[in-house]
Design a protein around this motif. Structure first.
Motif, PDB file in Angstrom:
ATOM      1  N   PRO A   6       0.806  -1.235   0.000  1.00 42.27           N
ATOM      2  CA  PRO A   6       0.000   0.000   0.000  1.00 42.27           C
ATOM      3  C   PRO A   6       0.837   1.283   0.000  1.00 42.27           C
ATOM      4  O   PRO A   6       0.318   2.347  -0.356  1.00 42.27           O
ATOM      5  N   LEU A   7       2.112   1.190   0.391  1.00 41.57           N
ATOM      6  CA  LEU A   7       2.951   2.380   0.451  1.00 41.57           C
ATOM      7  C   LEU A   7       3.663   2.682  -0.871  1.00 41.57           C
ATOM      8  O   LEU A   7       4.149   3.797  -1.073  1.00 41.57           O
ATOM      9  N   LEU A   8       3.743   1.697  -1.756  1.00 42.89           N
ATOM     10  CA  LEU A   8       4.557   1.859  -2.957  1.00 42.89           C
ATOM     11  C   LEU A   8       4.000   2.877  -3.961  1.00 42.89           C
ATOM     12  O   LEU A   8       4.784   3.601  -4.579  1.00 42.89           O
ATOM     13  N   PRO A   9       2.678   2.960  -4.180  1.00 47.97           N
ATOM     14  CA  PRO A   9       2.204   3.966  -5.146  1.00 47.97           C
ATOM     15  C   PRO A   9       2.643   5.385  -4.809  1.00 47.97           C
ATOM     16  O   PRO A   9       3.081   6.135  -5.686  1.00 47.97           O
ATOM     17  N   ASP A  10       2.542   5.773  -3.536  1.00 48.13           N
ATOM     18  CA  ASP A  10       2.947   7.120  -3.150  1.00 48.13           C
ATOM     19  C   ASP A  10       4.452   7.314  -3.339  1.00 48.13           C
ATOM     20  O   ASP A  10       4.900   8.362  -3.811  1.00 48.13           O
ATOM     21  N   PHE A  11       5.227   6.285  -3.001  1.00 44.46           N
ATOM     22  CA  PHE A  11       6.685   6.378  -3.189  1.00 44.46           C
ATOM     23  C   PHE A  11       7.039   6.552  -4.664  1.00 44.46           C
ATOM     24  O   PHE A  11       7.866   7.398  -5.021  1.00 44.46           O
ATOM     25  N   LEU A  12       6.389   5.775  -5.532  1.00 43.31           N
ATOM     26  CA  LEU A  12       6.711   5.856  -6.963  1.00 43.31           C
ATOM     27  C   LEU A  12       6.213   7.156  -7.582  1.00 43.31           C
ATOM     28  O   LEU A  12       6.771   7.621  -8.577  1.00 43.31           O
ATOM     29  N   ARG A  13       5.190   7.748  -7.002  1.00 47.15           N
ATOM     30  CA  ARG A  13       4.782   9.080  -7.465  1.00 47.15           C
ATOM     31  C   ARG A  13       5.831  10.128  -7.094  1.00 47.15           C
ATOM     32  O   ARG A  13       6.073  11.069  -7.855  1.00 47.15           O
ATOM     33  N   GLN A  14       6.439   9.958  -5.918  1.00 43.30           N
ATOM     34  CA  GLN A  14       7.495  10.887  -5.501  1.00 43.30           C
ATOM     35  C   GLN A  14       8.761  10.728  -6.333  1.00 43.30           C
ATOM     36  O   GLN A  14       9.476  11.694  -6.571  1.00 43.30           O
ATOM     37  N   TYR A  15       9.026   9.475  -6.758  1.00 40.53           N
ATOM     38  CA  TYR A  15      10.261   9.187  -7.502  1.00 40.53           C
ATOM     39  C   TYR A  15       9.896   8.452  -8.799  1.00 40.53           C
ATOM     40  O   TYR A  15      10.053   7.244  -8.913  1.00 40.53           O
ATOM     41  N   PRO A  16       9.408   9.174  -9.798  1.00 39.49           N
ATOM     42  CA  PRO A  16       8.900   8.530 -11.022  1.00 39.49           C
ATOM     43  C   PRO A  16       9.973   7.832 -11.852  1.00 39.49           C
ATOM     44  O   PRO A  16       9.631   7.040 -12.735  1.00 39.49           O
ATOM     45  N   ASP A  17      11.253   8.120 -11.611  1.00 37.51           N
ATOM     46  CA  ASP A  17      12.314   7.473 -12.383  1.00 37.51           C
ATOM     47  C   ASP A  17      12.772   6.152 -11.760  1.00 37.51           C
ATOM     48  O   ASP A  17      13.632   5.467 -12.315  1.00 37.51           O
ATOM     49  N   ILE A  18      12.224   5.808 -10.592  1.00 38.06           N
ATOM     50  CA  ILE A  18      12.556   4.538  -9.950  1.00 38.06           C
ATOM     51  C   ILE A  18      11.532   3.486 -10.367  1.00 38.06           C
ATOM     52  O   ILE A  18      10.332   3.754 -10.409  1.00 38.06           O
ATOM     53  N   ARG A  19      12.013   2.288 -10.675  1.00 38.03           N
ATOM     54  CA  ARG A  19      11.145   1.138 -10.954  1.00 38.03           C
ATOM     55  C   ARG A  19      11.395   0.087  -9.878  1.00 38.03           C
ATOM     56  O   ARG A  19      12.533  -0.122  -9.468  1.00 38.03           O
ATOM     57  N   ILE A  20      10.332  -0.565  -9.435  1.00 36.20           N
ATOM     58  CA  ILE A  20      10.445  -1.552  -8.355  1.00 36.20           C
ATOM     59  C   ILE A  20       9.931  -2.904  -8.828  1.00 36.20           C
ATOM     60  O   ILE A  20       8.860  -2.993  -9.443  1.00 36.20           O
ATOM     61  N   GLU A  21      10.717  -3.931  -8.543  1.00 39.48           N
ATOM     62  CA  GLU A  21      10.250  -5.316  -8.657  1.00 39.48           C
ATOM     63  C   GLU A  21      10.191  -5.868  -7.244  1.00 39.48           C
ATOM     64  O   GLU A  21      11.188  -5.859  -6.528  1.00 39.48           O
ATOM     65  N   ILE A  22       9.024  -6.346  -6.814  1.00 39.64           N
ATOM     66  CA  ILE A  22       8.863  -6.850  -5.451  1.00 39.64           C
ATOM     67  C   ILE A  22       8.473  -8.322  -5.497  1.00 39.64           C
ATOM     68  O   ILE A  22       7.554  -8.704  -6.221  1.00 39.64           O
ATOM     69  N   GLU A  23       9.204  -9.142  -4.763  1.00 42.39           N
ATOM     70  CA  GLU A  23       8.910 -10.572  -4.654  1.00 42.39           C
ATOM     71  C   GLU A  23       8.548 -10.880  -3.211  1.00 42.39           C
ATOM     72  O   GLU A  23       9.333 -10.634  -2.292  1.00 42.39           O
ATOM     73  N   LEU A  24       7.347 -11.408  -3.011  1.00 44.09           N
ATOM     74  CA  LEU A  24       6.872 -11.742  -1.674  1.00 44.09           C
ATOM     75  C   LEU A  24       7.088 -13.232  -1.427  1.00 44.09           C
ATOM     76  O   LEU A  24       6.578 -14.069  -2.169  1.00 44.09           O
ATOM     77  N   THR A  25       7.847 -13.553  -0.406  1.00 44.02           N
ATOM     78  CA  THR A  25       8.117 -14.936  -0.055  1.00 44.02           C
ATOM     79  C   THR A  25       8.491 -15.012   1.415  1.00 44.02           C
ATOM     80  O   THR A  25       9.115 -14.086   1.948  1.00 44.02           O
ATOM     81  N   ASP A  26       8.091 -16.093   2.063  1.00 45.78           N
ATOM     82  CA  ASP A  26       8.434 -16.280   3.472  1.00 45.78           C
ATOM     83  C   ASP A  26       9.748 -17.030   3.657  1.00 45.78           C
ATOM     84  O   ASP A  26      10.225 -17.181   4.772  1.00 45.78           O
ATOM     85  N   ARG A  27      10.337 -17.506   2.558  1.00 45.90           N
ATOM     86  CA  ARG A  27      11.630 -18.172   2.691  1.00 45.90           C
ATOM     87  C   ARG A  27      12.747 -17.135   2.735  1.00 45.90           C
ATOM     88  O   ARG A  27      12.634 -16.042   2.173  1.00 45.90           O
ATOM     89  N   LEU A  28      13.827 -17.477   3.426  1.00 46.51           N
ATOM     90  CA  LEU A  28      14.965 -16.573   3.519  1.00 46.51           C
ATOM     91  C   LEU A  28      15.738 -16.605   2.212  1.00 46.51           C
ATOM     92  O   LEU A  28      16.126 -17.675   1.735  1.00 46.51           O
ATOM     93  N   ILE A  29      15.972 -15.444   1.649  1.00 48.55           N
ATOM     94  CA  ILE A  29      16.611 -15.325   0.343  1.00 48.55           C
ATOM     95  C   ILE A  29      18.049 -14.845   0.522  1.00 48.55           C
ATOM     96  O   ILE A  29      18.335 -13.989   1.362  1.00 48.55           O
ATOM     97  N   ASN A  30      18.950 -15.406  -0.264  1.00 49.32           N
ATOM     98  CA  ASN A  30      20.316 -14.879  -0.353  1.00 49.32           C
ATOM     99  C   ASN A  30      20.269 -13.663  -1.269  1.00 49.32           C
ATOM    100  O   ASN A  30      20.138 -13.793  -2.490  1.00 49.32           O
ATOM    101  N   LEU A  31      20.332 -12.479  -0.689  1.00 47.30           N
ATOM    102  CA  LEU A  31      20.118 -11.258  -1.463  1.00 47.30           C
ATOM    103  C   LEU A  31      21.131 -11.106  -2.584  1.00 47.30           C
ATOM    104  O   LEU A  31      20.788 -10.700  -3.693  1.00 47.30           O
ATOM    105  N   THR A  32      22.379 -11.425  -2.294  1.00 41.07           N
ATOM    106  CA  THR A  32      23.423 -11.260  -3.299  1.00 41.07           C
ATOM    107  C   THR A  32      23.250 -12.249  -4.434  1.00 41.07           C
ATOM    108  O   THR A  32      23.262 -11.880  -5.616  1.00 41.07           O
ATOM    109  N   GLN A  33      23.077 -13.520  -4.091  1.00 44.09           N
ATOM    110  CA  GLN A  33      22.943 -14.541  -5.133  1.00 44.09           C
ATOM    111  C   GLN A  33      21.709 -14.325  -5.984  1.00 44.09           C
ATOM    112  O   GLN A  33      21.728 -14.540  -7.198  1.00 44.09           O
ATOM    113  N   ASP A  34      20.611 -13.911  -5.369  1.00 48.64           N
ATOM    114  CA  ASP A  34      19.364 -13.757  -6.106  1.00 48.64           C
ATOM    115  C   ASP A  34      19.176 -12.361  -6.679  1.00 48.64           C
ATOM    116  O   ASP A  34      18.147 -12.074  -7.293  1.00 48.64           O
TER     117      ASP A  34
END
Length: 311
Positions: free
Chosen positions: A114-142
């Motif tokens: 719910p917070l992302l639309p307002d953020f992207l309106r503030q920063y229109p040149d930023i693009r976001i890809e969001i992945e929702l998962t309950d497993r722990l992800i290796n941020l660097t590898q993924d």
């Protein structure tokens, strides 16, 4: 010869990403190209080098000795180039670029999305890809720039920014309590239907710490059981609302229903411990230069989560 070396520079950088991810699909995702392109470019690099650089299996990818040597020799140079480019881009104007974000399913759906639309309106040149998962992800590898997690303590191997405190709430629907009675102490839960978060262990017990009176600080564990287990707090919340039993829920998930009277808080003199995390963090891999898009999102979330989830 110089032309040939220039032509393979991009493929050498791809090889360093493949060494990190050990997976063609993750490397392709991180670089924003297709898996087929990754495979084709690695084959072309091997042709130019005149020897194998990658060992391919059905499960993972490893580098040959020659491939590892190439990565070791070029990694620092590519990191320096990346840092220089990020500095140049960040000084050029508004924050921009792709930001890959991950978060737990319930937290992401209820509080982050719910917070992302307002953020992207503030920063229109930023693009976001969001992945929702309950497993722990290796941020660097993924290939993720940022993770939002509720946890007991932030990992020392990453850079963590505290967003707010979070706590677990022991809840039940008024209708269930009318039928089964209100537990007066933790031990009473053993006689109730308890809705459990599905974990790897088959042993189910809830732990509590006294926060009032002469027993303050005392801890007790209670074996619990019930008709439903789930690995998602939204599923458990719906079951609690459906009067199926008593549930432990994260505050961000139960907050609105508690305020509206649809859920009651139980055992006010006891605090659930060791269950859901007690703080919400924005976690990122360490890098010498932090992209402005990442800094902007962390600052934005910290501002929006200021004060936590008060009842």
């Amino acid at each position: 010869m110089k032309q040939e070396i220039t032509a393979v520079l991009a493929d050498l950088q791809l090889l360093t990403v493949l060494a990190q991810t050990r997976n063609f699909t993750r490397a392709a995702l991180q670089l924003g190209i297709s898996k087929a392109s990754v495979s084709a470019r690695i084959k072309e690099l091997e042709r130019a080098a005149g020897l194998p650089l990658v060992r391919r299996t059905t499960r993972s990818v490893t580098l040959t000795e020659a491939g590892l040597r190439l990565v070791d020799d070029t990694r620092a140079s590519f990191a320096h180039i990346e840092q220089s480019f990020l500095r140049a881009r960040d000084s050029a104007g508004a924050p921009g670029g792709l930001l890959r974000l991950t978060a737990p399913v319930a937290l992401g759906r209820q509080r982050i999305a719910p917070l992302l639309p307002d953020f992207l309106r503030q920063y229109p040149d930023i693009r976001i890809e969001i992945e929702l998962t309950d497993r722990l992800i290796n941020l660097t590898q993924d290939g993720f720039d940022l993770a939002i997690r509720h946890t007991q303590a932030a990992p020392e191997t990453h850079v963590a920014t505290e967003l707010c405190e979070s706590r677990s709430l022991l809840t039940a629907a008024p209708g269930y309590l009318q039928r089964r009675g209100i537990p007066a102490q933790p031990a009473d839960l053993a006689a109730h239907d308890c809705l459990l978060y599905l974990r790897d262990s088959n042993v189910h017990a809830w732990s509590f710490e006294s926060i009032a009176g002469r027993t303050r600080g005392r801890r007790i564990g209670v074996p619990v059981s019930g008709p439903l287990k789930a690995n998602n707090s939204e599923v458990l919340r719906e079951a609690v609302l459906g009067e199926m039993g008593i549930g432990l829920l994260p505050d961000f998930s139960a907050l609105e229903d508690v305020r509206a009277g649809r859920l009651a808080l139980l055992l006010p003199d006891w605090r659930p411990v060791g269950f859901f995390g007690e703080k919400l963090y924005a976690i990122r891999p360490w890098t010498p230069v932090v992209p402005r898009a990442v800094r902007c999102l962390v600052d934005y979330l910290r501002q929006r989560f200021n004060g936590g989830f008060e009842i």
